[in-house]
Write an enzyme that holds these catalytic residues in place. Structure first.
Site, PDB file in Angstrom:
ATOM      1  N   GLU A  89      35.571  27.186  27.466  1.00 13.47           N
ATOM      2  CA  GLU A  89      34.454  26.237  27.434  1.00 13.47           C
ATOM      3  C   GLU A  89      33.208  26.812  26.770  1.00 13.47           C
ATOM      4  O   GLU A  89      32.963  28.019  26.892  1.00 13.47           O
ATOM      5  CB  GLU A  89      34.104  25.864  28.874  1.00 13.47           C
ATOM      6  CG  GLU A  89      34.439  24.439  29.203  1.00 13.47           C
ATOM      7  CD  GLU A  89      34.003  24.076  30.615  1.00 13.47           C
ATOM      8  OE1 GLU A  89      33.654  24.974  31.401  1.00 13.47           O
ATOM      9  OE2 GLU A  89      34.015  22.878  30.910  1.00 13.47           O
ATOM     10  N   PHE A  90      32.457  25.955  26.123  1.00 11.23           N
ATOM     11  CA  PHE A  90      31.166  26.313  25.506  1.00 11.23           C
ATOM     12  C   PHE A  90      31.321  27.410  24.445  1.00 11.23           C
ATOM     13  O   PHE A  90      30.394  28.171  24.194  1.00 11.23           O
ATOM     14  CB  PHE A  90      30.129  26.741  26.561  1.00 11.23           C
ATOM     15  CG  PHE A  90      30.065  25.822  27.738  1.00 11.23           C
ATOM     16  CD1 PHE A  90      29.736  24.465  27.559  1.00 11.23           C
ATOM     17  CD2 PHE A  90      30.343  26.271  29.010  1.00 11.23           C
ATOM     18  CE1 PHE A  90      29.694  23.596  28.653  1.00 11.23           C
ATOM     19  CE2 PHE A  90      30.300  25.404  30.101  1.00 11.23           C
ATOM     20  CZ  PHE A  90      29.980  24.066  29.917  1.00 11.23           C
ATOM     21  N   ARG A  91      32.519  27.505  23.864  1.00  2.84           N
ATOM     22  CA  ARG A  91      32.825  28.516  22.841  1.00  2.84           C
ATOM     23  C   ARG A  91      32.668  29.952  23.365  1.00  2.84           C
ATOM     24  O   ARG A  91      32.486  30.886  22.583  1.00  2.84           O
ATOM     25  CB  ARG A  91      31.998  28.287  21.565  1.00  2.84           C
ATOM     26  CG  ARG A  91      32.150  26.880  21.029  1.00  2.84           C
ATOM     27  CD  ARG A  91      31.795  26.733  19.583  1.00  2.84           C
ATOM     28  NE  ARG A  91      32.779  27.321  18.686  1.00  2.84           N
ATOM     29  CZ  ARG A  91      33.957  26.792  18.378  1.00  2.84           C
ATOM     30  NH1 ARG A  91      34.330  25.629  18.906  1.00  2.84           N
ATOM     31  NH2 ARG A  91      34.764  27.386  17.545  1.00  2.84           N
ATOM     32  N   LEU A  92      32.753  30.100  24.683  1.00  3.11           N
ATOM     33  CA  LEU A  92      32.709  31.459  25.257  1.00  3.11           C
ATOM     34  C   LEU A  92      34.152  31.956  25.362  1.00  3.11           C
ATOM     35  O   LEU A  92      34.723  32.071  26.442  1.00  3.11           O
ATOM     36  CB  LEU A  92      32.026  31.443  26.628  1.00  3.11           C
ATOM     37  CG  LEU A  92      30.619  30.852  26.647  1.00  3.11           C
ATOM     38  CD1 LEU A  92      30.025  30.929  28.061  1.00  3.11           C
ATOM     39  CD2 LEU A  92      29.704  31.595  25.676  1.00  3.11           C
ATOM     40  N   HIS A  93      34.744  32.148  24.199  1.00  2.00           N
ATOM     41  CA  HIS A  93      36.180  32.388  24.131  1.00  2.00           C
ATOM     42  C   HIS A  93      36.561  33.739  24.721  1.00  2.00           C
ATOM     43  O   HIS A  93      35.718  34.593  24.961  1.00  2.00           O
ATOM     44  CB  HIS A  93      36.650  32.293  22.682  1.00  2.00           C
ATOM     45  CG  HIS A  93      36.232  31.036  22.016  1.00  2.00           C
ATOM     46  ND1 HIS A  93      36.437  29.806  22.586  1.00  2.00           N
ATOM     47  CD2 HIS A  93      35.596  30.814  20.834  1.00  2.00           C
ATOM     48  CE1 HIS A  93      35.951  28.883  21.781  1.00  2.00           C
ATOM     49  NE2 HIS A  93      35.423  29.462  20.719  1.00  2.00           N
TER      50      HIS A  93
END
Ligand SMILES: Cc1cc2nc3c(=O)[nH]c(=O)nc-3n(C[C@H](O)[C@H](O)[C@H](O)COP(=O)(O)O)c2cc1C
Length: 207
Positions: free
Chosen positions: A182-186
């Site tokens: 989520e939220f590009r917090l890969h």
């Protein structure tokens, strides 16, 4: 799973590959075993193309690995023969996952290459035997004529495997798993080892 924890477990990377690959087989509409294969000339000029994974796991070779088949006289084949190192990349879009694999290559045995070549449909055997892969083709008809000539020469049964049609085993020294969060917090976890018989270590990486 706690959102603060990595979604990529610390486990044997072959086992983790197997789990993700099994999910990809369920999720991907086409060729879940398709992977990009990057090679490079000894001068360091890279090139990349898709190939199919045709064998994998910890039982391959000395330290486990990933196998593909190709024409050793193709562009990739020439690069591989001059520089026996490669990198593989899987990107399973439907799962939003990526796996990067790096390591040295070895050629599979001729028995192994024969066995895989002859497991393919006859028409695929003919298609690859007739192809001077990566060399200029003056006209598509030239290729079709070569296919027809092989069909006439071998009207039934298996086609002899051309010597230059072979397989390569990549024995990984690094396998990196990437998963969308989520939220590009890969999430990224990279497993490395010094050589085939050595233990894996791993670390998370900033995405
Ligand atoms: C999904 C997909 C799978 C492919 N699988 C293979 C393969 O297993 N072996 C192969 O030699 N070429 C395969 N190809 C063709 C290669 O991408 C490439 O065009 C060909 O091998 C010549 O590459 P080169 O000129 O870099 O040697 C595949 C292409 C696609 C799109």
């Amino acid at each position: 799973m706690n959102e603060t924890e990595s979604a990529i477990p610390v486990t044997d990377p072959f086992t983790l590959f197997e789990a993700w690959f099994a999910e990809a087989k369920e999720a991907e509409p086409n060729d879940p075993n398709a992977m990009a294969l990057a090679t490079a000339t000894p001068e360091g000029r890279p090139s990349v193309r898709m190939v199919l994974l045709k064998g994998h796991g910890s039982h391959w070779g000395d330290g486990g690995g990933f196998v593909f088949y190709t024409n050793a006289e193709s562009r990739k084949g020439e690069e591989i023969r001059a520089n026996m190192q490669a990198s593989l990349l899987f990107h399973w879009k439907s799962l939003r996952r990526q796996i990067r694999i790096e390591g040295p290559l070895t050629e599979v045995s001729s028995e192994q290459a024969d066995s895989y070549f002859h497991s393919r449909p006859r028409v695929s055997q003919i298609g690859s035997a007739a192809s001077d892969q990566s060399r200029p083709l003056p006209d598509r008809q030239v290729y079709l004529d070569r296919v027809a000539a092989l069909e006439e020469r071998y009207p039934e049964g298996d086609i002899p495997r051309p010597q230059h049609w072979t397989g390569f085993l990549l024995t990984p020294t690094a396998i990196e798993f990437w998963s969308d969060r989520e939220f590009r917090l890969h999430d990224r976890r990279r497993f490395t080892r010094e050589g085939p018989g050595e233990a894996w270590t791993n670390t998370l990486l900033y995405p």
